[in-house]
Design a protein around this motif. Structure first.
Motif, PDB file in Angstrom:
ATOM      1  N   ARG A  71       0.792  -1.150   0.151  1.00 51.16           N
ATOM      2  CA  ARG A  71       0.047   0.137   0.110  1.00 51.16           C
ATOM      3  C   ARG A  71       0.895   1.265  -0.030  1.00 51.16           C
ATOM      4  O   ARG A  71       0.531   2.248  -0.845  1.00 51.16           O
ATOM      5  CB  ARG A  71      -0.952  -0.140   1.322  1.00 51.16           C
ATOM      6  CG  ARG A  71      -1.961   1.076   1.190  1.00 51.16           C
ATOM      7  CD  ARG A  71      -2.889   0.842   2.452  1.00 51.16           C
ATOM      8  NE  ARG A  71      -2.282   0.684   3.513  1.00 51.16           N
ATOM      9  CZ  ARG A  71      -2.456  -0.444   4.282  1.00 51.16           C
ATOM     10  NH1 ARG A  71      -3.027  -1.664   3.850  1.00 51.16           N
ATOM     11  NH2 ARG A  71      -1.930  -0.470   5.716  1.00 51.16           N
ATOM     12  N   TRP A  72       2.018   1.258   0.707  1.00 53.07           N
ATOM     13  CA  TRP A  72       2.791   2.480   0.783  1.00 53.07           C
ATOM     14  C   TRP A  72       3.561   2.470  -0.529  1.00 53.07           C
ATOM     15  O   TRP A  72       3.893   3.472  -0.939  1.00 53.07           O
ATOM     16  CB  TRP A  72       3.727   2.005   1.888  1.00 53.07           C
ATOM     17  CG  TRP A  72       3.433   2.569   3.348  1.00 53.07           C
ATOM     18  CD1 TRP A  72       1.957   2.437   3.603  1.00 53.07           C
ATOM     19  CD2 TRP A  72       4.082   2.642   4.283  1.00 53.07           C
ATOM     20  NE1 TRP A  72       1.992   2.932   5.067  1.00 53.07           N
ATOM     21  CE2 TRP A  72       3.223   3.079   5.390  1.00 53.07           C
ATOM     22  CE3 TRP A  72       5.607   2.971   4.745  1.00 53.07           C
ATOM     23  CZ2 TRP A  72       3.748   3.325   6.881  1.00 53.07           C
ATOM     24  CZ3 TRP A  72       5.925   2.997   5.985  1.00 53.07           C
ATOM     25  CH2 TRP A  72       4.829   3.291   7.072  1.00 53.07           C
ATOM     26  N   GLY A  73       3.676   1.388  -1.123  1.00 57.16           N
ATOM     27  CA  GLY A  73       4.425   1.722  -2.495  1.00 57.16           C
ATOM     28  C   GLY A  73       3.396   2.246  -3.488  1.00 57.16           C
ATOM     29  O   GLY A  73       3.941   3.094  -4.293  1.00 57.16           O
ATOM     30  N   PHE A 144      17.905   5.099 -10.113  1.00 56.34           N
ATOM     31  CA  PHE A 144      17.945   3.758 -10.834  1.00 56.34           C
ATOM     32  C   PHE A 144      16.673   3.441 -11.492  1.00 56.34           C
ATOM     33  O   PHE A 144      15.738   4.092 -11.445  1.00 56.34           O
ATOM     34  CB  PHE A 144      18.162   2.724  -9.831  1.00 56.34           C
ATOM     35  CG  PHE A 144      17.063   2.128  -8.731  1.00 56.34           C
ATOM     36  CD1 PHE A 144      16.122   1.287  -9.286  1.00 56.34           C
ATOM     37  CD2 PHE A 144      16.447   2.990  -7.977  1.00 56.34           C
ATOM     38  CE1 PHE A 144      15.123   0.626  -8.606  1.00 56.34           C
ATOM     39  CE2 PHE A 144      15.323   2.651  -7.231  1.00 56.34           C
ATOM     40  CZ  PHE A 144      14.689   1.471  -7.552  1.00 56.34           C
ATOM     41  N   VAL A 145      16.862   2.268 -12.521  1.00 53.24           N
ATOM     42  CA  VAL A 145      15.856   1.801 -13.431  1.00 53.24           C
ATOM     43  C   VAL A 145      16.120   0.215 -13.457  1.00 53.24           C
ATOM     44  O   VAL A 145      17.396   0.103 -13.401  1.00 53.24           O
ATOM     45  CB  VAL A 145      15.676   2.550 -14.622  1.00 53.24           C
ATOM     46  CG1 VAL A 145      15.385   3.937 -14.420  1.00 53.24           C
ATOM     47  CG2 VAL A 145      17.003   2.307 -15.427  1.00 53.24           C
ATOM     48  N   LEU A 146      15.228  -0.475 -13.573  1.00 55.78           N
ATOM     49  CA  LEU A 146      15.298  -2.034 -13.874  1.00 55.78           C
ATOM     50  C   LEU A 146      14.811  -2.295 -15.241  1.00 55.78           C
ATOM     51  O   LEU A 146      14.137  -1.663 -15.771  1.00 55.78           O
ATOM     52  CB  LEU A 146      14.341  -2.686 -13.126  1.00 55.78           C
ATOM     53  CG  LEU A 146      14.200  -2.457 -11.193  1.00 55.78           C
ATOM     54  CD1 LEU A 146      13.224  -3.264 -10.479  1.00 55.78           C
ATOM     55  CD2 LEU A 146      15.748  -2.924 -10.928  1.00 55.78           C
ATOM     56  N   THR A 147      15.667  -3.240 -15.730  1.00 53.75           N
ATOM     57  CA  THR A 147      15.275  -3.755 -17.067  1.00 53.75           C
ATOM     58  C   THR A 147      15.698  -5.231 -17.177  1.00 53.75           C
ATOM     59  O   THR A 147      16.310  -5.634 -16.040  1.00 53.75           O
ATOM     60  CB  THR A 147      16.096  -3.063 -18.192  1.00 53.75           C
ATOM     61  OG1 THR A 147      17.650  -3.596 -18.120  1.00 53.75           O
ATOM     62  CG2 THR A 147      16.033  -1.709 -18.202  1.00 53.75           C
ATOM     63  N   PHE A 240      10.067  -5.372  -6.461  1.00 55.98           N
ATOM     64  CA  PHE A 240      11.623  -5.436  -6.415  1.00 55.98           C
ATOM     65  C   PHE A 240      12.348  -4.126  -6.254  1.00 55.98           C
ATOM     66  O   PHE A 240      13.222  -3.998  -5.510  1.00 55.98           O
ATOM     67  CB  PHE A 240      12.111  -6.316  -7.456  1.00 55.98           C
ATOM     68  CG  PHE A 240      13.556  -6.546  -7.476  1.00 55.98           C
ATOM     69  CD1 PHE A 240      14.118  -7.522  -6.466  1.00 55.98           C
ATOM     70  CD2 PHE A 240      14.392  -6.118  -8.352  1.00 55.98           C
ATOM     71  CE1 PHE A 240      15.426  -7.815  -6.301  1.00 55.98           C
ATOM     72  CE2 PHE A 240      15.655  -6.227  -8.331  1.00 55.98           C
ATOM     73  CZ  PHE A 240      16.188  -7.173  -7.249  1.00 55.98           C
ATOM     74  N   ALA A 241      11.631  -3.203  -6.968  1.00 55.57           N
ATOM     75  CA  ALA A 241      12.087  -1.908  -7.023  1.00 55.57           C
ATOM     76  C   ALA A 241      12.067  -1.178  -5.663  1.00 55.57           C
ATOM     77  O   ALA A 241      12.893  -0.407  -5.424  1.00 55.57           O
ATOM     78  CB  ALA A 241      11.557  -0.680  -8.162  1.00 55.57           C
ATOM     79  N   VAL A 244      15.291  -2.392  -3.570  1.00 55.14           N
ATOM     80  CA  VAL A 244      16.259  -1.497  -3.951  1.00 55.14           C
ATOM     81  C   VAL A 244      16.078  -0.145  -3.351  1.00 55.14           C
ATOM     82  O   VAL A 244      17.143   0.676  -2.838  1.00 55.14           O
ATOM     83  CB  VAL A 244      16.566  -1.547  -5.400  1.00 55.14           C
ATOM     84  CG1 VAL A 244      17.564  -0.491  -5.570  1.00 55.14           C
ATOM     85  CG2 VAL A 244      16.748  -2.903  -6.011  1.00 55.14           C
ATOM     86  N   LEU A 245      15.052   0.545  -3.472  1.00 51.51           N
ATOM     87  CA  LEU A 245      14.905   1.899  -2.811  1.00 51.51           C
ATOM     88  C   LEU A 245      15.000   1.926  -1.500  1.00 51.51           C
ATOM     89  O   LEU A 245      15.590   2.786  -0.959  1.00 51.51           O
ATOM     90  CB  LEU A 245      13.439   2.445  -3.156  1.00 51.51           C
ATOM     91  CG  LEU A 245      13.144   3.999  -2.847  1.00 51.51           C
ATOM     92  CD1 LEU A 245      14.039   4.823  -3.893  1.00 51.51           C
ATOM     93  CD2 LEU A 245      11.732   4.110  -3.354  1.00 51.51           C
ATOM     94  N   MET A 246      14.547   0.949  -0.699  1.00 53.25           N
ATOM     95  CA  MET A 246      14.646   0.820   0.772  1.00 53.25           C
ATOM     96  C   MET A 246      15.887   0.632   1.048  1.00 53.25           C
ATOM     97  O   MET A 246      16.401   1.297   2.182  1.00 53.25           O
ATOM     98  CB  MET A 246      13.763  -0.201   1.362  1.00 53.25           C
ATOM     99  CG  MET A 246      12.176  -0.045   1.052  1.00 53.25           C
ATOM    100  SD  MET A 246      11.333  -1.345   2.084  1.00 53.25           S
ATOM    101  CE  MET A 246      11.481  -0.855   3.750  1.00 53.25           C
TER     102      MET A 246
END
Length: 254
Positions: A71-73, A144-147, A240-241, A244-246
């Motif tokens: 929910r926070w996401g 950052f970005v994910l691919t 998953f992002a 990484v952010l956390m």
């Protein structure tokens, strides 16, 4: 007695406490778990790479923890916390750009097609996700970005740097493209990026500045100390992002 390294220190909690939403209350109930216990539960999961159902009982109901985390996401809370921590302290006179690959566990497969692309690529090495990142001079995350893991590094260079007006950008020669060099110069910076051998006119390189590019490698090493990131178990890229952010939040709160 040695402190539990999966927990927040008091100093970190002091920085994070005022940035978090007030403890939520459910109708007909006294209250949900406190924010500190909730954060420690999520960091515990990322550190060990365990499943939500495997969280120790001391953290409370695993489903309640997961639902608050998700929910926070959706509400952008994690992004707001990261921006608040990094915004006033960001040192971007020098930034470094690179990527790292993480192996995707079989449990991460099976996301609904309606969810769209989940940043999972297939190659000879198996199924992988690539984390493209920019870090500042103290080895902390900027962007950052994910691919999928089979995506070329240079394809994300402009996207990562167009909002980062750094005076100097360090990266390896995989990022030596006209588009990336132009983006850096347009932001008023210099590119400490070696020229590819097939470039007709070799660009000058500040070798002393380029040596400091290893700071982003050290960041990736610290990032992968968290087993929930070193191996991806999350089905959805946006989940998953957040992991990484956390970890970025944890580094900025130290």
């Amino acid at each position: 007695m040695q402190p539990d390294r999966t927990m927040l220190s008091d100093q970190q909690w002091e920085k994070l406490e005022l940035l978090l939403p007030a403890n939520e209350r459910a109708p007909g109930r006294k209250s949900t778990m406190g924010n500190r216990l909730f954060l420690e539960a999520v960091f515990f999961l990322i550190r060990l790479g365990c499943g939500w159902r495997d969280l120790p009982d001391r953290f409370g109901n695993w489903n309640s923890i997961y639902r608050r985390y998700a929910r926070w996401g959706e509400k952008g809370v994690w992004t707001t916390i990261f921006a608040a921590l990094s915004g006033g302290r960001l040192e971007i006179s020098e930034v470094d750009l690179d990527s790292t690959i993480v192996r995707v566990h079989q449990h991460a497969a099976g996301a609904r097609k309606s969810e769209g692309d989940q940043a999972i690529g297939s190659s000879r090495g198996g199924r992988t996700t690539k984390i493209h990142a920019v870090t500042e001079s103290l080895e902390r995350l900027v962007h950052f970005v994910l691919t999928g893991g089979n995506e070329n590094d240079c394809t994300q260079g402009r996207r990562l740097l167009e909002t980062v007006p750094a005076k100097s950008v360090g990266a390896d020669k995989a990022y030596d493209t006209n588009e990336i060099i132009h983006t850096i110069e347009q932001n008023g910076g210099d590119a400490a990026i070696p020229s590819k051998s097939n470039r007709k006119v070799q660009r000058p390189l500040d070798s002393e500045r380029y040596k400091r590019r290893n700071r982003i490698e050290r960041f990736f090493c610290k990032l992968k100390h968290f087993r929930g990131i070193a191996t991806r178990y999350a089905k959805l890229a946006r989940r998953f992002a957040i992991f990484v952010l956390m970890v970025g939040i944890l580094h900025w709160s130290t």
